[in-house]
Design a protein around this motif. Structure first.
Motif, PDB file in Angstrom:
ATOM      1  N   THR A 118     -33.416  55.266  43.436  1.00 29.44           N
ATOM      2  CA  THR A 118     -34.058  55.486  42.134  1.00 29.44           C
ATOM      3  C   THR A 118     -33.567  54.506  41.085  1.00 29.44           C
ATOM      4  N   PHE A 119     -32.424  53.828  41.328  1.00 31.71           N
ATOM      5  CA  PHE A 119     -31.895  52.863  40.358  1.00 31.71           C
ATOM      6  C   PHE A 119     -32.438  51.459  40.575  1.00 31.71           C
ATOM      7  N   LEU A 120     -33.264  51.242  41.605  1.00 35.65           N
ATOM      8  CA  LEU A 120     -33.747  49.900  41.932  1.00 35.65           C
ATOM      9  C   LEU A 120     -35.058  49.608  41.220  1.00 35.65           C
ATOM     10  N   ASP A 121     -35.286  48.319  40.957  1.00 35.73           N
ATOM     11  CA  ASP A 121     -36.574  47.912  40.412  1.00 35.73           C
ATOM     12  C   ASP A 121     -37.555  47.681  41.563  1.00 35.73           C
ATOM     13  N   ALA A 122     -38.799  47.362  41.225  1.00 35.62           N
ATOM     14  CA  ALA A 122     -39.845  47.259  42.251  1.00 35.62           C
ATOM     15  C   ALA A 122     -39.581  46.156  43.271  1.00 35.62           C
ATOM     16  N   PRO A 123     -39.241  44.913  42.865  1.00 32.24           N
ATOM     17  CA  PRO A 123     -38.997  43.869  43.875  1.00 32.24           C
ATOM     18  C   PRO A 123     -37.855  44.218  44.826  1.00 32.24           C
ATOM     19  N   THR A 124     -36.769  44.799  44.278  1.00 34.57           N
ATOM     20  CA  THR A 124     -35.631  45.157  45.132  1.00 34.57           C
ATOM     21  C   THR A 124     -35.992  46.303  46.064  1.00 34.57           C
ATOM     22  N   LEU A 125     -36.701  47.292  45.565  1.00 36.82           N
ATOM     23  CA  LEU A 125     -37.117  48.408  46.398  1.00 36.82           C
ATOM     24  C   LEU A 125     -38.041  47.947  47.514  1.00 36.82           C
TER      25      LEU A 125
END
Length: 472
Positions: A48-55
């Protein structure tokens, strides 16, 4: 928030990386996967702490992370945050909206729904733009005029994934693309000569490039992939329809547009060709998913209780024959109809070219052939080509679209007293209709003459679509 995201990313990278640890009296190195020991609830909280590119990238690590990283709740929250960033929602209402929906409501959407919406928004994808471009119809073909322009402007590419019996996958980008008036023709060469008997399945994907957070330090490219077709080589029925000295070509009866070229000596794959009809092709790419093709909704015309022959007249047929590189024939026939008394064997017959009207007979300047090439060789398979037919109903809406390779076969019948030459036929049939063409080869002129062309539509389909009750 930024600090939490960085810490979560470092934690996952550290845990997923294989670490080497010295051990006294044992093997010098030991590989451990600590990430697999964490409970799913803990992993989900970290994600839940990740942004879209990292996720998106984390979802490619392994199956466990792929399942968790594609949870609808994660992507829904990111989508709401992106909406706030675009000022479509006030930032202070993000949490209120995100937690306002119950988990069950969010998960009701198909898997990947919020992910797809987020990617399109982050990439600046504007569906209204291509929808408006596709509203301009070509009166000659009855199809959107700007289909090729839309596909090229979106940067669409095509990938073919082959899975062998050992579970190994190989993905290839198309080598050549050719647009005709109603079809897209794709070719793959340089496949490495895989053995046909060892191939378990084939998947065709349309790939649209996306750019996520181009202006940020975490910028990375991504793609949206839509499954166009999946072929199980064991379950699909195949038919050989032509050959030359080097190769034999066959196509799938369940996916007629797929053509395989196999060496005659060992049956290894030389080339693969795919023919796609342009009807709803853009929607199939942009609205499909990586695992499920877009289902074209069946057209439902407005019921007409005044016209006693509704559904039997006003048809238009556009037909083209080509060899994957150039057109052999392209023609349009309008005002086609069928009388009630001519309905037979469960089909409504439309006759674009009749034997009796010689003025309708059409001559071909080129012979029928299918050209092919590999990395070092090339050839021509005679007496076959690709047939594309678009049938439009009274409202000029596509009613039946077909694109398939066909063979030109010598006929035993000799009923054409006005022509001196051999009779050839082209036949095609599927669950949606039949096509029949009769040709005469004029040796002196060195040309084929198309002297009969008939299209058969199932009465059951006409009754279902037009709300009629015609007897078969």
């Amino acid at each position: 928030m930024e600090r939490s995201r960085v810490m979560a990313t470092k934690f996952l990278k550290k845990r997923t990386q294989r670490r080497e640890k010295p051990s006294c009296g044992g093997p010098p190195y030991r590989h451990e996967n600590h990430i697999g020991r964490l409970p799913p609830e803990v992993l989900l909280k970290i994600l839940t702490f990740l942004d879209a590119p990292t996720l998106y990238s984390i979802g490619c690590v392994n199956k466990q992370l792929h399942e968790l990283a594609n949870t609808n709740a994660l992507w829904y929250r990111l989508y709401i945050q992106e909406c706030a960033k675009k000022k479509t929602l006030k930032a202070k209402l993000v949490d209120e909206v995100a937690y306002g929906l119950t988990s069950a409501t969010i998960q009701e959407k198909p898997r990947g729904h919020w992910k797809r919406l987020l990617f399109k928004k982050m990439a600046g994808f504007n569906p209204n733009k291509w929808i408006s471009q596709l509203k301009v119809i070509n009166p000659y073909t009855g199809l959107p005029r700007q289909t090729e322009h839309v596909l090229r402007s979106l940067g669409v590419t095509w990938e073919l994934t082959m899975t062998d019996k050992a579970g190994q996958q190989s993905t290839f980008k198309h080598s050549h693309a050719f647009f005709s008036e109603s079809t897209l023709n794709l070719t793959w060469i340089g496949l490495g000569g895989p053995e046909w008997w060892n191939i378990l399945s084939l998947q065709l994907h349309g790939v649209v490039p996306l750019t996520l957070d181009r202006g940020s330090a975490s910028y990375r490219p991504a793609t949206w992939r839509s499954l166009m077709a999946e072929v199980d080589t064991n379950k699909h029925n195949w038919r050989f329809f032509g050959s030359d000295k080097l190769v034999r070509v066959k196509h799938s009866l369940l996916f007629p547009g797929l053509i395989l070229g196999l060496w005659r000596s060992n049956m290894d794959i030389v080339f693969i060709k795919v023919n796609l009809h342009l009807h709803k092709l853009v929607e199939k790419i942009l609205l499909g998913s990586i695992t499920c093709p877009y289902a074209v909704p069946e057209y439902q015309p407005v019921f007409d209780d005044v016209d006693p022959k509704y559904g039997l007249h006003g048809y238009k047929v556009h037909v083209e024959l080509h060899d994957m590189m150039k057109l052999i024939m392209s023609d349009q026939f309008t005002g086609l109809f069928c009388r009630r008394q001519n309905i037979s064997d469960g089909y409504v017959m439309l006759t674009p070219i009749s034997m009796e009207k010689k003025s309708e007979h059409t001559a071909f300047a080129d012979k029928f052939s299918l050209k092919w090439r590999s990395e070092g060789l090339e050839g021509v398979v005679e007496n076959c080509c690709v047939l594309s037919v678009t049938v439009l109903d009274e409202s000029q809406t596509p009613f039946w679209c077909v694109c398939s390779p066909v063979a030109i076969v010598l006929s035993n019948e000799d009923l054409w007293y006005d022509y001196r030459g051999d009779t050839y036929v082209i036949r095609y049939k599927d669950s949606e209709g039949k096509i029949s063409m009769d040709l005469i080869w004029m040796e002196e002129q060195g040309q084929y003459f198309l002297v009969k062309f008939q299209v058969y539509l199932p009465v059951a389909k006409i009754n279902r679509c037009f709300g009629r009750n015609y007897k078969e």
